[in-house]
Design a protein around this motif. Structure first.
Motif, mmCIF file in Angstrom:
data_model
loop_
_atom_site.group_PDB
_atom_site.id
_atom_site.type_symbol
_atom_site.label_atom_id
_atom_site.label_comp_id
_atom_site.label_asym_id
_atom_site.label_seq_id
_atom_site.Cartn_x
_atom_site.Cartn_y
_atom_site.Cartn_z
ATOM 1 N N ARG A 207 -25.206 -62.294 25.588
ATOM 2 C CA ARG A 207 -26.655 -62.224 25.753
ATOM 3 C C ARG A 207 -27.058 -60.769 25.931
ATOM 4 N N GLU A 208 -27.650 -60.166 24.923
ATOM 5 C CA GLU A 208 -27.965 -58.738 24.966
ATOM 6 C C GLU A 208 -28.912 -58.397 26.097
ATOM 7 N N GLY A 209 -29.755 -59.345 26.473
ATOM 8 C CA GLY A 209 -30.765 -59.022 27.472
ATOM 9 C C GLY A 209 -30.234 -58.900 28.880
ATOM 10 N N HIS A 210 -28.969 -59.349 29.092
ATOM 11 C CA HIS A 210 -28.514 -59.399 30.483
ATOM 12 C C HIS A 210 -28.331 -58.007 31.086
ATOM 13 N N ALA A 211 -28.129 -56.983 30.275
ATOM 14 C CA ALA A 211 -27.877 -55.646 30.815
ATOM 15 C C ALA A 211 -29.166 -54.878 31.085
ATOM 16 N N ARG A 212 -30.300 -55.474 30.713
ATOM 17 C CA ARG A 212 -31.553 -54.744 30.868
ATOM 18 C C ARG A 212 -32.434 -55.399 31.916
ATOM 19 N N ALA A 213 -31.835 -55.676 33.094
ATOM 20 C CA ALA A 213 -32.588 -56.328 34.157
ATOM 21 C C ALA A 213 -33.714 -55.421 34.623
ATOM 22 N N PRO A 214 -34.963 -55.926 34.647
ATOM 23 C CA PRO A 214 -36.059 -55.092 35.120
ATOM 24 C C PRO A 214 -35.878 -54.743 36.585
ATOM 25 N N ALA A 215 -36.251 -53.543 36.946
ATOM 26 C CA ALA A 215 -36.098 -53.112 38.338
ATOM 27 C C ALA A 215 -36.920 -54.013 39.244
ATOM 28 N N GLY A 216 -36.310 -54.439 40.352
ATOM 29 C CA GLY A 216 -37.045 -55.218 41.349
ATOM 30 C C GLY A 216 -37.146 -56.691 41.041
ATOM 31 N N ALA A 217 -36.434 -57.213 40.027
ATOM 32 C CA ALA A 217 -36.474 -58.643 39.741
ATOM 33 C C ALA A 217 -35.827 -59.401 40.891
ATOM 34 N N THR A 218 -36.575 -60.319 41.511
ATOM 35 C CA THR A 218 -36.052 -61.077 42.643
ATOM 36 C C THR A 218 -36.417 -62.547 42.503
ATOM 37 N N VAL A 219 -35.698 -63.376 43.225
ATOM 38 C CA VAL A 219 -35.947 -64.812 43.253
ATOM 39 C C VAL A 219 -35.659 -65.282 44.670
ATOM 40 N N THR A 220 -36.309 -66.359 45.095
ATOM 41 C CA THR A 220 -36.120 -66.877 46.442
ATOM 42 C C THR A 220 -34.930 -67.826 46.474
ATOM 43 N N ALA A 221 -33.950 -67.531 47.329
ATOM 44 C CA ALA A 221 -32.784 -68.388 47.529
ATOM 45 C C ALA A 221 -32.969 -69.177 48.819
ATOM 46 N N ILE A 222 -32.728 -70.490 48.761
ATOM 47 C CA ILE A 222 -32.907 -71.353 49.921
ATOM 48 C C ILE A 222 -32.024 -70.886 51.066
ATOM 49 N N GLY A 223 -32.634 -70.695 52.228
ATOM 50 C CA GLY A 223 -31.905 -70.294 53.417
ATOM 51 C C GLY A 223 -31.576 -68.820 53.505
ATOM 52 N N ILE A 224 -31.918 -68.043 52.451
ATOM 53 C CA ILE A 224 -31.594 -66.609 52.438
ATOM 54 C C ILE A 224 -32.853 -65.763 52.303
ATOM 55 N N GLY A 225 -33.721 -66.142 51.385
ATOM 56 C CA GLY A 225 -34.926 -65.353 51.118
ATOM 57 C C GLY A 225 -34.846 -64.703 49.747
#
Length: 298
Positions: free
Chosen positions: A245-263
């Motif tokens: 997947r070519e796009g995996h190496a170009r993660a935008p800066a600051g991309a976040t997701v909420t993980a249950i119990g972690i934040g």
């Protein structure tokens, strides 16, 4: 007050001496009726009395020195609504809590009595505690109510199949002769789960060591969810798959997701997404979805 906990099981336990209760989708709440007033305690130990003035008022009818264990729920459109319970619990001021108590009244689904009129019952068998709980609450009526209970596994199986439409998460199973297992996973819980395909829109960790997948389930509002931790075998599969997947190496800066119990946690997006077969609760909240396998053939 250290509450009893439950260990997850994947099939309905059967056998002599078992009791079955519906598992409500709400917030764990311990009701403490002291000699002077009422204290409402969350599972974490945080005091949340101010957020639920309607339940506190109802609990003042209990005998002094009485402690109940149960779940606070809010009913909406014929089913329990966890999001509305969260709104009630997050009430920041007394005025706001009073308004929400009128518009979103809470109910208390009690499943145990730990102390009654100063007598510690935690060492008594569940069967005896249950009888005392019913005798205590039935004359009072809503919003304090004992949860339904049966010792018939066939009726419990029927509940498990039919009650999800009412927002019930599953079943809790207890031994009739069991003392209250404070702070231990002495009960069993059977949650509703569904196995289906989900879009893998990213992953946490690194390309060489992915930790969990970021998923969009084919139900709900398409909010990304973080899976449970990947097994070693799944990590190897993900490493091989994301390399294409070519796009995996170009993660935008600051991309976040909420993980249950972690934040909020950082993650690496995938473009295009992968597909994974996952097992997840019907309520789409805790525990996180479990990844069973990648569907690389899709």
């Amino acid at each position: 007050m250290r509450v009893a906990l439950a260990a997850s099981v994947r099939t309905l336990p059967r056998g002599d001496g078992l009791a079955y209760e519906p598992k409500f989708d709400g917030h764990r709440l311990v009701v403490v009726r002291t000699a002077e007033d009422v204290v409402l305690q969350a599972r974490s130990g945080r005091v949340v009395t101010a957020a639920f003035p309607d339940l506190a008022a109802a609990a003042r009818q209990l005998p002094a020195e009485t402690v109940l264990d149960g779940e606070v729920v809010v009913w909406h459109a014929g089913r329990t609504d966890f999001a509305l319970v969260q709104r009630r619990a997050a009430a920041a001021t007394a005025a706001r809590a009073a308004v929400l108590a009128q518009s979103l009244p809470a109910s208390y689904a009690a499943f145990d009595v730990l102390e009654l009129a100063g007598l510690d019952l935690r060492g008594r068998p569940y069967e005896r505690r249950r009888a005392l709980l019913v005798d205590l609450l039935l004359p009072l009526g809503p919003p304090l109510q004992p949860v339904p209970m049966t010792t018939d596994p066939e009726l419990a199986a029927t509940w498990y199949e039919t009650l999800p439409a009412s927002g019930i998460e599953g079943l809790v199973v207890k031994r009739l002769d069991q003392t209250y297992p404070a702070g231990r996973r002495g009960w069993q819980k059977l949650r509703h789960t569904q196995v289906r395909d989900a879009a893998v829109v990213g992953y946490t960790g690194t390309p060489r060591r992915p930790l969990a997948l970021v998923l969009v389930l084919p139900v709900g509002d398409e909010t990304p969810l973080v899976s449970s931790p990947l097994t070693a075998a799944l990590r190897a599969d993900v490493v091989a798959a994301v390399a294409t997947r070519e796009g995996h190496a170009r993660a935008p800066a600051g991309a976040t997701v909420t993980a249950i119990g972690i934040g909020e946690v950082p993650y690496r997006p995938l473009d295009p997404p992968l597909t994974a077969e996952v097992r997840h609760p019907s309520t789409a909240r805790h525990p996180p979805p479990e990844v069973l396998r990648l569907r690389t053939e899709l």
